[in-house]
Write a protein that holds these residues in place. Sequence first.
Motif, PDB file in Angstrom:
ATOM      1  N   GLU A  12       6.022   6.807 -14.426  1.00  0.00           N
ATOM      2  CA  GLU A  12       4.700   6.843 -15.399  1.00  0.00           C
ATOM      3  C   GLU A  12       3.690   5.631 -14.930  1.00  0.00           C
ATOM      4  O   GLU A  12       4.440   4.619 -14.760  1.00  0.00           O
ATOM      5  CB  GLU A  12       4.962   6.801 -16.667  1.00  0.00           C
ATOM      6  N   VAL A  13       2.703   5.889 -14.359  1.00  0.00           N
ATOM      7  CA  VAL A  13       2.010   4.615 -14.060  1.00  0.00           C
ATOM      8  C   VAL A  13       0.861   4.624 -15.054  1.00  0.00           C
ATOM      9  O   VAL A  13      -0.052   5.250 -15.274  1.00  0.00           O
ATOM     10  CB  VAL A  13       1.434   5.024 -12.663  1.00  0.00           C
ATOM     11  N   LEU A  14       0.829   3.305 -15.744  1.00  0.00           N
ATOM     12  CA  LEU A  14      -0.155   3.020 -16.524  1.00  0.00           C
ATOM     13  C   LEU A  14      -1.100   1.974 -16.179  1.00  0.00           C
ATOM     14  O   LEU A  14      -0.715   0.950 -15.243  1.00  0.00           O
ATOM     15  CB  LEU A  14       0.629   2.280 -17.958  1.00  0.00           C
ATOM     16  N   PHE A  47       8.828  20.790  -8.926  1.00  0.00           N
ATOM     17  CA  PHE A  47      10.020  21.109 -10.051  1.00  0.00           C
ATOM     18  C   PHE A  47      11.319  20.896  -9.537  1.00  0.00           C
ATOM     19  O   PHE A  47      12.241  20.238  -9.898  1.00  0.00           O
ATOM     20  CB  PHE A  47       9.780  22.301 -10.820  1.00  0.00           C
ATOM     21  N   ILE A  48      11.566  21.470  -8.340  1.00  0.00           N
ATOM     22  CA  ILE A  48      12.990  21.512  -7.671  1.00  0.00           C
ATOM     23  C   ILE A  48      13.208  20.101  -7.024  1.00  0.00           C
ATOM     24  O   ILE A  48      14.514  19.654  -6.951  1.00  0.00           O
ATOM     25  CB  ILE A  48      13.002  22.741  -6.718  1.00  0.00           C
ATOM     26  N   GLU A  49      12.233  19.524  -6.709  1.00  0.00           N
ATOM     27  CA  GLU A  49      12.195  18.159  -6.096  1.00  0.00           C
ATOM     28  C   GLU A  49      12.273  16.917  -7.192  1.00  0.00           C
ATOM     29  O   GLU A  49      13.009  16.171  -7.250  1.00  0.00           O
ATOM     30  CB  GLU A  49      11.196  17.623  -5.040  1.00  0.00           C
ATOM     31  N   GLY A  50      11.450  17.154  -8.265  1.00  0.00           N
ATOM     32  CA  GLY A  50      11.276  16.114  -9.295  1.00  0.00           C
ATOM     33  C   GLY A  50      12.568  16.216 -10.304  1.00  0.00           C
ATOM     34  O   GLY A  50      12.559  15.370 -11.089  1.00  0.00           O
ATOM     35  N   TYR A  51      13.548  16.816 -10.031  1.00  0.00           N
ATOM     36  CA  TYR A  51      14.755  16.605 -11.063  1.00  0.00           C
ATOM     37  C   TYR A  51      15.816  16.935 -10.225  1.00  0.00           C
ATOM     38  O   TYR A  51      16.143  17.633  -9.230  1.00  0.00           O
ATOM     39  CB  TYR A  51      14.531  17.863 -11.901  1.00  0.00           C
ATOM     40  N   PRO A  52      16.874  15.840 -10.603  1.00  0.00           N
ATOM     41  CA  PRO A  52      18.161  15.893  -9.780  1.00  0.00           C
ATOM     42  C   PRO A  52      18.866  17.195  -9.612  1.00  0.00           C
ATOM     43  O   PRO A  52      19.554  17.997 -10.357  1.00  0.00           O
ATOM     44  CB  PRO A  52      19.042  14.964 -10.525  1.00  0.00           C
ATOM     45  N   ALA A  53      18.537  17.698  -8.428  1.00  0.00           N
ATOM     46  CA  ALA A  53      19.020  19.015  -8.283  1.00  0.00           C
ATOM     47  C   ALA A  53      20.546  19.332  -8.114  1.00  0.00           C
ATOM     48  O   ALA A  53      21.348  20.182  -8.466  1.00  0.00           O
ATOM     49  CB  ALA A  53      18.346  19.475  -6.645  1.00  0.00           C
ATOM     50  N   MET A  81       0.861  -1.317  -0.031  1.00  0.00           N
ATOM     51  CA  MET A  81      -0.004   0.073  -0.028  1.00  0.00           C
ATOM     52  C   MET A  81       0.834   1.361  -0.050  1.00  0.00           C
ATOM     53  O   MET A  81       0.739   2.161  -0.813  1.00  0.00           O
ATOM     54  CB  MET A  81      -0.904  -0.021   1.110  1.00  0.00           C
ATOM     55  N   PRO A  82       1.749   1.468   0.934  1.00  0.00           N
ATOM     56  CA  PRO A  82       2.694   2.545   0.969  1.00  0.00           C
ATOM     57  C   PRO A  82       3.372   2.949  -0.517  1.00  0.00           C
ATOM     58  O   PRO A  82       3.605   3.856  -0.965  1.00  0.00           O
ATOM     59  CB  PRO A  82       3.462   2.728   2.108  1.00  0.00           C
ATOM     60  N   ILE A  83       3.703   1.414  -1.070  1.00  0.00           N
ATOM     61  CA  ILE A  83       4.519   1.658  -2.250  1.00  0.00           C
ATOM     62  C   ILE A  83       3.788   2.216  -3.332  1.00  0.00           C
ATOM     63  O   ILE A  83       3.898   3.116  -4.121  1.00  0.00           O
ATOM     64  CB  ILE A  83       4.923   0.287  -2.599  1.00  0.00           C
ATOM     65  N   ARG A  84       2.300   1.852  -3.465  1.00  0.00           N
ATOM     66  CA  ARG A  84       1.292   2.505  -4.476  1.00  0.00           C
ATOM     67  C   ARG A  84       1.080   3.889  -4.247  1.00  0.00           C
ATOM     68  O   ARG A  84       1.227   4.592  -5.282  1.00  0.00           O
ATOM     69  CB  ARG A  84       0.092   1.665  -4.448  1.00  0.00           C
ATOM     70  N   GLU A  85       0.942   4.450  -2.968  1.00  0.00           N
ATOM     71  CA  GLU A  85       0.901   5.634  -2.749  1.00  0.00           C
ATOM     72  C   GLU A  85       2.056   6.585  -3.169  1.00  0.00           C
ATOM     73  O   GLU A  85       2.076   7.618  -3.734  1.00  0.00           O
ATOM     74  CB  GLU A  85       0.294   5.927  -1.497  1.00  0.00           C
ATOM     75  N   ALA A  86       3.206   5.942  -2.870  1.00  0.00           N
ATOM     76  CA  ALA A  86       4.599   6.690  -3.171  1.00  0.00           C
ATOM     77  C   ALA A  86       4.688   6.429  -4.687  1.00  0.00           C
ATOM     78  O   ALA A  86       4.827   7.739  -5.343  1.00  0.00           O
ATOM     79  CB  ALA A  86       5.442   5.746  -2.688  1.00  0.00           C
ATOM     80  N   LEU A  87       4.247   5.763  -5.311  1.00  0.00           N
ATOM     81  CA  LEU A  87       4.246   5.796  -6.909  1.00  0.00           C
ATOM     82  C   LEU A  87       3.419   6.820  -7.451  1.00  0.00           C
ATOM     83  O   LEU A  87       3.871   7.627  -8.394  1.00  0.00           O
ATOM     84  CB  LEU A  87       3.902   4.249  -7.482  1.00  0.00           C
ATOM     85  N   ARG A  88       2.153   7.011  -6.833  1.00  0.00           N
ATOM     86  CA  ARG A  88       1.282   8.073  -7.287  1.00  0.00           C
ATOM     87  C   ARG A  88       1.956   9.574  -7.173  1.00  0.00           C
ATOM     88  O   ARG A  88       1.894  10.220  -7.839  1.00  0.00           O
ATOM     89  CB  ARG A  88      -0.188   8.057  -6.611  1.00  0.00           C
ATOM     90  N   CYS A  89       2.816   9.576  -6.042  1.00  0.00           N
ATOM     91  CA  CYS A  89       3.398  10.791  -5.640  1.00  0.00           C
ATOM     92  C   CYS A  89       4.569  11.290  -6.740  1.00  0.00           C
ATOM     93  O   CYS A  89       4.660  12.249  -7.093  1.00  0.00           O
ATOM     94  CB  CYS A  89       4.028  10.796  -4.342  1.00  0.00           C
ATOM     95  N   GLU A 115       4.722   9.865  -9.597  1.00  0.00           N
ATOM     96  CA  GLU A 115       4.007  10.102 -10.784  1.00  0.00           C
ATOM     97  C   GLU A 115       3.882  11.721 -11.093  1.00  0.00           C
ATOM     98  O   GLU A 115       3.859  12.160 -11.971  1.00  0.00           O
ATOM     99  CB  GLU A 115       2.724   9.457 -10.972  1.00  0.00           C
ATOM    100  N   ARG A 116       3.289  12.092  -9.973  1.00  0.00           N
ATOM    101  CA  ARG A 116       3.031  13.738  -9.843  1.00  0.00           C
ATOM    102  C   ARG A 116       4.181  14.395 -10.094  1.00  0.00           C
ATOM    103  O   ARG A 116       4.099  15.540 -10.763  1.00  0.00           O
ATOM    104  CB  ARG A 116       2.384  14.230  -8.486  1.00  0.00           C
TER     105      ARG A 116
END
Lengths: 214, 214
Positions: free
Chosen positions: B63-65, B156-162, B47-55, B57-58
């Motif tokens: 990418e979650v298909l 943006f600042i978290e989602g890319y290798p700063a 369960m925490p894995i699935r929610e983490a994947l959603r985060c 993805e955001r």
Amino acid sequence: MKQSIDFTTLQEKVTATIREAIFTQTFKPGERLIQDELAAKLGVSRMPIREALRCLEREGLVEVLPHKGAQVIGISKEDIEELYYLRSFLEGVTVQKSMNFLTSGDREELQHLVEKMDQDIRNNNLDLFVTHNQEFHTLLQKGCSWKKVKMLNKQFIEGYPAHVPSLIPHSMQVSNEEHKAMLEALDQKDPVKLRQLVELHIMRAGEKLTQLIE
Amino acid sequence: MKQSIDFTTLQEKVTATIREAIFTQTFKPGERLIQDELAAKLGVSRMPIREALRCLEREGLVEVLPHKGAQVIGISKEDIEELYYLRSFLEGVTVQKSMNFLTSGDREELQHLVEKMDQDIRNNNLDLFVTHNQEFHTLLQKGCSWKKVKMLNKQFIEGYPAHVPSLIPHSMQVSNEEHKAMLEALDQKDPVKLRQLVELHIMRAGEKLTQLIE
DNA sequence: TTTTTGGATCTTGGATACAATTTAAAAAAA
DNA sequence: TTTTTTTAAATTGTATCCAAGATCCAAAAA
């Protein structure tokens, strides 16, 4: 027949249902969304609910706080100003980058949508107008290869009651005239002009809306 | 001692761990992220894995298909161009709106951070520089009352290798000089100038990065 | 040989039950 | 009245199970 769209997963269906409930004020701003209640009400287990809440959080409709749960976000006048300011810029960039990659088939489809919207106005069919309007905006962005910004635009247009702007009297007519101007810019192969038109189009809608709110 | 930060929920911890693994190329672009494997590897349930994947993805990292699962997103040169173009505009708007609401305490803190970064450069401490840099950028935006755009900037600042931008030789020095210029604009109470500086600051970093990639 | 079909297998999606934390409110004591 | 304690409610997380969809490989057909 509103729920006739077939979603691939239950979670998407749940998301759409809750989103609709927020738009229709069934869930009011500030109201807490208890997972068990939602699960019971929709006849599903908690898991799709939780994933749906995460999706709605991303769309900016609810706020999920650790150990406190989800709350419906209230929308202030300032939020609307922000939303339309951002949408104006982001959709502007997108269509400018998109234009040169639109096919003649896309052009025809856009023309078709504008005609449909004219008909929707005559029939006073708000829901259909909103749908066609969204299709128009989405198609206009099709050629843009930037993915993030297109995703953001999609979230913005989904994440806010798209119906509201159209409730403004005579707003639909003006809106569709602006759509026709965009088609002209498309024929003139002028991406910068198209971008300006889109930016103005959205900003105008935002201003109308903020005026209406007072 | 890297995992010593105490997250309020397990899901956040999992998210951070996977994010780190993507940045460090432990999970390579295109690689599938199987929920059971992750669950077993991290010693948690699915369960925490699935929610983490959603985060994630955001954040644009995976990418979650539906029915296919999550894949690590690959970053192309065009993605970077897009990212920095958007960041440049969005952070620009944010700081312009923020400036007049920054306190003198914030000003001092910003000054302090710049000095720390100078020290980080002398010590050749990349990780600390990155941290202080992020703190600087975040604090500069503090006064802005627009919430969505601040959330986007954070993503943006978290989602890319700063870390990557700072790997460019002498980039840190130039970067920090630009920070000092921002402080000057702050002293002059010139929000428009501050915005321009921030926009250039980010665009320059983006250009350096795309050059480096070839 | 190439293509297609038909499962066998794997993975996700979802349901259910239960334990553990945390928050918040109600009740009791100072 | 204010503070502390207890209690209830809600979220978070775990474990297990089953069903539906996707993937892949081998066998059959063209």
